[in-house]
Design an enzyme around this catalytic site. Sequence first.
Site, short mmCIF file in Angstrom:
data_model
loop_
_atom_site.label_atom_id
_atom_site.label_comp_id
_atom_site.label_asym_id
_atom_site.label_seq_id
_atom_site.Cartn_x
_atom_site.Cartn_y
_atom_site.Cartn_z
N ASN A 295 8.72 6.60 -10.38
CA ASN A 295 9.05 5.38 -9.65
C ASN A 295 7.82 4.48 -9.51
O ASN A 295 7.90 3.27 -9.72
CB ASN A 295 9.60 5.74 -8.27
CG ASN A 295 10.02 4.52 -7.49
OD1 ASN A 295 10.90 3.78 -7.90
ND2 ASN A 295 9.36 4.27 -6.37
N VAL B 206 0.81 -1.22 0.00
CA VAL B 206 0.00 0.00 0.00
C VAL B 206 0.85 1.28 0.00
O VAL B 206 0.31 2.37 0.01
CB VAL B 206 -0.97 0.04 1.20
CG1 VAL B 206 -2.10 -0.96 1.00
CG2 VAL B 206 -0.26 -0.24 2.50
N SER B 207 2.18 1.13 0.00
CA SER B 207 3.03 2.32 0.03
C SER B 207 3.23 2.88 -1.38
O SER B 207 3.18 2.14 -2.36
CB SER B 207 4.36 1.95 0.68
OG SER B 207 5.42 2.57 0.01
N CYS B 208 3.42 4.20 -1.49
CA CYS B 208 3.65 4.82 -2.80
C CYS B 208 5.10 4.68 -3.26
O CYS B 208 5.39 4.81 -4.43
CB CYS B 208 3.32 6.31 -2.76
SG CYS B 208 1.56 6.64 -2.77
N VAL B 209 6.00 4.48 -2.32
CA VAL B 209 7.41 4.37 -2.68
C VAL B 209 7.90 3.01 -2.24
O VAL B 209 8.44 2.23 -2.90
CB VAL B 209 8.26 5.45 -1.99
CG1 VAL B 209 9.67 5.44 -2.55
CG2 VAL B 209 7.64 6.81 -2.18
#
Lengths: 104, 165
Positions: B30, A101-104
């Site tokens: 990214n 669920v993280s963007c990075v």
Amino acid sequence: MSQKQIAGVTIDVNDEGYMTNHAQWNRDVAAALAKEEGIDLTEGHWKVLDFIDKDFKEKSAVPGMRRMNKVGGIETKELYSLFPNGPIKKATKIAGYPKPVSCV
Amino acid sequence: MPDDDEIKKVSIIVSRGSLEGVYPGLIMANGARMKGIDANLFFTFFGLHAIVKKKMNNIKIGTVGNPALCVPTPMGVGMPTWLGAIPGMSWIATAMMKKEMEKIDIPPVGEFVEMIHDAGGKIYACKATVDMFKLAPQDFCPQVDKVLTVGEFYEMSAGAQIIFT
């Protein structure tokens, strides 16, 4: 939510194919899930899967790319060559954990 | 979902040189690679600072003319805009933001550019800006693939969604 038969066991999966009950996961299930993604698991893949497993148990979250680099000692390039087209997404699915669920 | 409904390629233009100007483009590039989407990053005007060795790790939040800046936290009380002009404000705001970014594992600009490049993203510099800023190849970080004219940018963006930031 549905069930599917894989590697001789029944697993619960969500509509994107991510396992919803990690207790049903084992290494044979991982190998079979990897096959579905067109991947034959090697030692290199297992290094990634084992790190996700260890880190998820510690943090209750899928590690992002930077954590894979810094804590897991797995380079970005290596990760993309092992699991092409969406490395963390794929590796997480094979490792039997929820979609990151993280963007990075 | 039919294949036509999926994004296959993005070309992201980074035109601003502030921290809040540079990061959205990097995060989107990214994020695209993480989903298996081809990504081109095109740096133009002050956005070029993000790939210039001397500048890339010294990028700051713009505190002047930013009515959304709040103290002491990002959702705190609005800061009077004139305070943003006090020497050192930009430095303080940047240091605070970087600390928060570090906590959620958003890398510093240099490391982020390297990560995107290692992930297969392409890094391009705008020819007009390179000429205007009098930059030489050795001024850039090693991840820069090529200096492109705007025409070449459109050529390599064929079939891509173009995103301007």
